[in-house]
Design a protein around this motif. Structure first.
Motif, PDB file in Angstrom:
ATOM      1  N   HIS A  42      42.525  27.749  37.247  1.00  0.00           N
ATOM      2  CA  HIS A  42      42.289  29.154  36.906  1.00  0.00           C
ATOM      3  C   HIS A  42      42.934  30.011  37.989  1.00  0.00           C
ATOM      4  O   HIS A  42      42.527  29.959  39.154  1.00  0.00           O
ATOM      5  N   THR A  43      43.929  30.793  37.631  1.00  0.00           N
ATOM      6  CA  THR A  43      44.709  31.558  38.603  1.00  0.00           C
ATOM      7  C   THR A  43      44.232  33.007  38.706  1.00  0.00           C
ATOM      8  O   THR A  43      43.350  33.446  37.975  1.00  0.00           O
ATOM      9  N   LYS A  44      44.872  33.743  39.629  1.00  0.00           N
ATOM     10  CA  LYS A  44      44.624  35.172  39.868  1.00  0.00           C
ATOM     11  C   LYS A  44      43.183  35.420  40.316  1.00  0.00           C
ATOM     12  O   LYS A  44      42.537  36.390  39.918  1.00  0.00           O
ATOM     13  N   PHE A  45      42.705  34.525  41.170  1.00  0.00           N
ATOM     14  CA  PHE A  45      41.365  34.651  41.736  1.00  0.00           C
ATOM     15  C   PHE A  45      41.214  35.979  42.475  1.00  0.00           C
ATOM     16  O   PHE A  45      40.171  36.625  42.413  1.00  0.00           O
ATOM     17  N   ASP A  46      42.287  36.393  43.190  1.00  0.00           N
ATOM     18  CA  ASP A  46      42.226  37.640  43.947  1.00  0.00           C
ATOM     19  C   ASP A  46      42.097  38.853  43.024  1.00  0.00           C
ATOM     20  O   ASP A  46      41.363  39.796  43.308  1.00  0.00           O
ATOM     21  N   GLU A  47      42.791  38.823  41.895  1.00  0.00           N
ATOM     22  CA  GLU A  47      42.760  39.953  40.978  1.00  0.00           C
ATOM     23  C   GLU A  47      41.453  40.037  40.202  1.00  0.00           C
ATOM     24  O   GLU A  47      41.121  41.082  39.641  1.00  0.00           O
ATOM     25  N   SER A  48      40.703  38.933  40.151  1.00  0.00           N
ATOM     26  CA  SER A  48      39.450  38.938  39.398  1.00  0.00           C
ATOM     27  C   SER A  48      38.305  39.586  40.173  1.00  0.00           C
ATOM     28  O   SER A  48      37.235  39.827  39.621  1.00  0.00           O
ATOM     29  N   ASN A  49      38.530  39.848  41.501  1.00  0.00           N
ATOM     30  CA  ASN A  49      37.506  40.473  42.344  1.00  0.00           C
ATOM     31  C   ASN A  49      36.190  39.693  42.353  1.00  0.00           C
ATOM     32  O   ASN A  49      35.105  40.273  42.407  1.00  0.00           O
TER      33      ASN A  49
END
Length: 246
Positions: free
Chosen positions: A143-150
């Motif tokens: 599961h990517t974009k962990f940073d963008e998911s806040n």
């Protein structure tokens, strides 16, 4: 399982919707560093190779080439990619985007696309958990974009999930903690990794994520080592052994 100068080769299919981060993830794993900028959309299949060294160096062989087949996610190529890329592999990595509920929901369809192509039986059009009963290929969820998911995920992390339901998701549920997993990780009985593909902080040496990835490689090695070709061919769902390397 192919060989190159006596080093066996295992093939991993990397599947998921376009722009979820498949190419960035593969680059990070194979080159030990993130991409400096987003890559172009993959057309067809992009291939990268990683030399994997087993922790137990007394194992023979203790070195393997892991060949990642990063398959383009364009819906226009759905009918052609099966016959081109799904014949020979040893494991499957399914990739979703934490900010896109649809990319997570579609992972069932990506896996089912492989199952339907590999099966010798006529299967229903719609995915159902029953088709997983005889599917014996190692799977890993990314599961990517962990940073963008806040820190907030579109995944359902409830401790008890009714798989006879439609695997409902909550738009406000937090990321899984400790031994809790998303509904698809439970359904597929596999590990999952949450990461930001443009930072190696969550995917550096000796992290929990690396341990999960190595465990996935070990499952592929075990299956490729203990099951002879004639036994593998008896399964409706298991891919034939790989015998080539790019």
């Amino acid at each position: 399982m192919g060989t190159n100068d006596d080093i066996p080769t295992l093939v991993v299919l990397v599947l998921g919707d376009s722009s979820v981060g498949k190419t960035s993830f593969v680059h990070m794993v194979c080159h030990d560093q993130p991409l400096s900028s987003p890559p172009p959309v993959t057309v067809g299949c992009h291939i990268e190779i990683k030399l994997y060294e087993r922790r137990d160096r007394h194992q023979n062989p203790n070195l393997y080439f892991i060949e990642f087949h990063d398959v383009g996610g364009s819906i226009q190529h759905k009918n052609s990619r099966s016959s081109m890329f799904y014949d020979e592999f040893n494991g499957i990595i399914l990739v979703s985007d934490l900010t896109s509920k649809q990319s997570y929901d579609n992972l069932k369809e990506w896996l089912y696309e492989v199952i339907r192509y590999r099966s010798r039986q006529k299967l229903p059009t719609e995915f159902s958990p029953d088709v997983l009963q005889n599917f014996d290929v190692p799977i890993l969820l990314i599961h990517t974009k962990f940073d963008e998911s806040n820190g907030v995920s579109l995944l359902n992390n409830s401790k008890s999930t009714n798989f006879n339901s439609n695997h409902s998701l909550s738009s406000t549920s937090l990321l899984p903690n400790y031994n809790r997993r998303s509904s698809l990780a439970n359904l597929f009985n596999c590990d999952e990794i949450f990461l930001n593909c443009y930072s190696n902080k969550r995917f550096s040496v000796d992290t929990h994520n690396v341990a999960k990835l190595n465990a996935f490689f070990e499952k592929m090695i075990k299956k490729a080592s203990v099951e002879p070709i004639e036994q593998i061919q008896q399964f409706d769902w298991f891919a034939s052994e790989n015998h080539y390397i790019h």
